[in-house]
Design an enzyme around this catalytic site. Structure first.
Site, PDB file in Angstrom:
ATOM      1  N   GLY A 155      -2.851 -10.219  12.821  1.00  0.00           N
ATOM      2  CA  GLY A 155      -1.778 -10.818  13.636  1.00  0.00           C
ATOM      3  C   GLY A 155      -1.411  -9.853  14.749  1.00  0.00           C
ATOM      4  N   ARG A 156      -0.183  -9.962  15.230  1.00  0.00           N
ATOM      5  CA  ARG A 156       0.228  -9.111  16.369  1.00  0.00           C
ATOM      6  C   ARG A 156       0.060  -7.628  16.039  1.00  0.00           C
ATOM      7  NH1 ARG A 156       4.272 -12.431  15.437  1.00  0.00           N
ATOM      8  NH2 ARG A 156       4.698 -14.139  16.870  1.00  0.00           N
ATOM      9  N   ILE A 157       0.617  -7.219  14.867  1.00  0.00           N
ATOM     10  CA  ILE A 157       0.603  -5.783  14.563  1.00  0.00           C
ATOM     11  C   ILE A 157      -0.817  -5.335  14.191  1.00  0.00           C
ATOM     12  CG2 ILE A 157       1.612  -3.963  13.117  1.00  0.00           C
ATOM     13  CD1 ILE A 157       4.095  -5.805  12.766  1.00  0.00           C
ATOM     14  N   ARG A 177      -5.980 -14.660   6.394  1.00  0.00           N
ATOM     15  CA  ARG A 177      -5.910 -16.089   6.102  1.00  0.00           C
ATOM     16  C   ARG A 177      -6.540 -16.894   7.228  1.00  0.00           C
ATOM     17  NH1 ARG A 177      -0.276 -18.506   6.139  1.00  0.00           N
ATOM     18  NH2 ARG A 177      -0.320 -16.802   7.620  1.00  0.00           N
ATOM     19  N   THR A 178      -6.264 -16.471   8.473  1.00  0.00           N
ATOM     20  CA  THR A 178      -6.840 -17.217   9.590  1.00  0.00           C
ATOM     21  C   THR A 178      -7.758 -16.320  10.407  1.00  0.00           C
ATOM     22  OG1 THR A 178      -4.797 -16.710  10.737  1.00  0.00           O
ATOM     23  CG2 THR A 178      -5.015 -18.947   9.931  1.00  0.00           C
ATOM     24  N   THR A 236       1.982  -0.280   6.081  1.00  0.00           N
ATOM     25  CA  THR A 236       3.255  -0.401   6.802  1.00  0.00           C
ATOM     26  C   THR A 236       3.755  -1.845   6.685  1.00  0.00           C
ATOM     27  OG1 THR A 236       2.025  -0.845   8.838  1.00  0.00           O
ATOM     28  CG2 THR A 236       2.799   1.419   8.511  1.00  0.00           C
ATOM     29  N   ARG A 238       4.332  -4.392   3.339  1.00  0.00           N
ATOM     30  CA  ARG A 238       5.332  -4.444   2.268  1.00  0.00           C
ATOM     31  C   ARG A 238       4.739  -3.759   1.035  1.00  0.00           C
ATOM     32  NH1 ARG A 238       8.419  -5.355   5.710  1.00  0.00           N
ATOM     33  NH2 ARG A 238       9.834  -7.136   5.931  1.00  0.00           N
ATOM     34  N   GLU A 267      11.711  -0.442  -3.225  1.00  0.00           N
ATOM     35  CA  GLU A 267      12.510   0.423  -2.341  1.00  0.00           C
ATOM     36  C   GLU A 267      13.998   0.358  -2.661  1.00  0.00           C
ATOM     37  OE1 GLU A 267      11.675  -0.544   1.743  1.00  0.00           O
ATOM     38  OE2 GLU A 267       9.537  -0.298   1.415  1.00  0.00           O
ATOM     39  N   HIS A 285      10.170   3.622   5.228  1.00  0.00           N
ATOM     40  CA  HIS A 285      10.241   2.286   5.847  1.00  0.00           C
ATOM     41  C   HIS A 285      10.816   2.368   7.276  1.00  0.00           C
ATOM     42  CE1 HIS A 285      10.500  -2.284   4.881  1.00  0.00           C
ATOM     43  NE2 HIS A 285      10.217  -2.080   6.166  1.00  0.00           N
ATOM     44  N   GLY A 287       8.726   1.748  10.108  1.00  0.00           N
ATOM     45  CA  GLY A 287       7.685   1.213  10.991  1.00  0.00           C
ATOM     46  C   GLY A 287       8.201   0.846  12.379  1.00  0.00           C
TER      47      GLY A 287
HETATM   48  C1  GLV Z   1      10.386  -4.516   8.729  1.00  0.00           C
HETATM   49  O1  GLV Z   1       9.974  -4.212   7.670  1.00  0.00           O
HETATM   50  C2  GLV Z   1      10.127  -5.764   9.343  1.00  0.00           C
HETATM   51  O2  GLV Z   1       9.628  -6.707   8.726  1.00  0.00           O
HETATM   52  O3  GLV Z   1      10.456  -5.885  10.544  1.00  0.00           O
END
Ligand code: GLV
Length: 320
Positions: A155-157, A177-178, A236, A238, A267, A285, A287
């Site tokens: 995806g984007r990230i 998935r896609t 980064t 979950r 967490e 956490h 990111g």
């Molecule tokens: C952080 O964990 C987010 O989903 O933006």
């Protein structure tokens, strides 16, 4: 008409001040968010909630907060929100995609480099006065250039991570998935492979998928067992996408060489066996924690609240 908005905690930038000009805002106390007294006191009066990933938004909360029309999550992920419960009550849910893409990919690549090149381990060593001179086989790490990065979720990230990898002379395979559009695959030089094959082929596996029933425990003992000797896992996304106990074992007994983790299964508790390992780099956490990303996340979440309270469609609704 002025509405009442609960904002889980103080947010960076001037977005909340903008909201306060039009509505009455109650700001929660630090990490307790919707579990704190400020929320409990006003629950039945709030028309909107700006939530954090640490705020569980479920049917029982919505029952107590029966006026709420919009939950704007200050995050791209929204696994803390029961979408079905929101839909059943006609509550709009929004997130903050796009504005944190580059910041999160920066941190993921930082963890990749830190794990591969043993940066945090070296820092600890220097601080404790154990640097006693240059040696050819001292703190030798894993090569990054020429290695294969496996991106789970393009995806984007994931795409931003792949761009960074290309800049470092890495090959990129991906699973998800896609399938990405051919022009995206071409621009990134990213080759689509089945998930299990990605774990077998990659020198570095980086997770960029949302947490869903399908991705919970995706990095299982079996998949860790398929990884190359010395391979590195970066997470980064979950924590619950990874079986942490199995990860700790794979870091001790192989095949993994190292891991870079920004997120954890439970967490803010961190698995004790991971804490004991030198070959794990951990961040708390963070990111999306760069100044411009966080201010833009606040602006995006507040824009969503303002839109829904004004009877408009927000820019980033999730869940249909
Ligand atoms: C952080 O964990 C987010 O989903 O933006």
């Amino acid at each position: 008409m002025r509405n009442r908005v609960f904002v889980s905690c103080p947010l960076p930038g001037s977005a909340v001040a903008r909201l306060e000009r039009e509505h009455d805002v109650v700001i929660g106390e630090g990490p307790r968010g919707v579990r704190g007294d400020a929320f409990a006191r006003g629950a039945a009066t709030f028309d909107a909630i700006v939530s954090l990933v640490t705020d569980p938004i479920d049917a029982s909360l919505l029952e107590r907060a029966g006026r709420v029309r919009v939950v704007a999550n200050f995050a791209v992920g929204y696994d803390n929100i029961d979408l079905a419960a929101c839909a059943a009550r006609g509550v709009t849910v929004t997130n903050t995609p796009g504005v944190l893409t580059e910041a999160t990919a920066d941190l993921a690549f930082g963890l990749l480099l830190a794990s591969a090149r043993r940066i945090a381990e070296g820092d600890r060593l220097v601080r404790r006065g154990a640097f006693d001179g240059w040696r050819p086989s001292f703190l030798v790490g894993t090569p990054v250039h020429g290695a294969t990065l496996g991106v789970v979720g393009l995806g984007r990230i994931g795409q931003a991570m792949a761009r960074r990898a290309r800049g470092f002379g890495m090959r990129v395979v991906y699973a998800g998935r896609t399938r990405a559009a051919p022009e995206i695959e071409k621009a990134l030089g990213a080759v689509h492979v089945p998930l299990d094959e990605l774990f077998e082929r990659a020198d570095f596996v980086s997770l960029h998928c949302p947490l869903t029933p399908e991705t919970r425990g995706l990095v299982s003992r079996a998949r860790l067992g398929r990884m190359k000797a010395g391979a590195v896992l970066v997470n980064t996304a979950r924590g619950a996408c990874v079986d942490e106990a199995a990860l700790a074992e794979a870091l001790v007994a192989g095949p993994l060489g190292a891991a870079g983790l920004d997120v954890f299964e439970d967490e803010p508790r961190v698995n004790q066996s991971l804490l004991a390992l030198e070959n794990v780099v951990m961040t708390p956490h963070v990111g999306s924690a760069d100044r411009s990303a966080r201010e833009a996340m606040a602006a995006t979440a507040i824009d969503s609240v303002l839109a829904v309270l004004a009877g408009q469609r927000p820019a980033h609704p999730v869940g249909g």
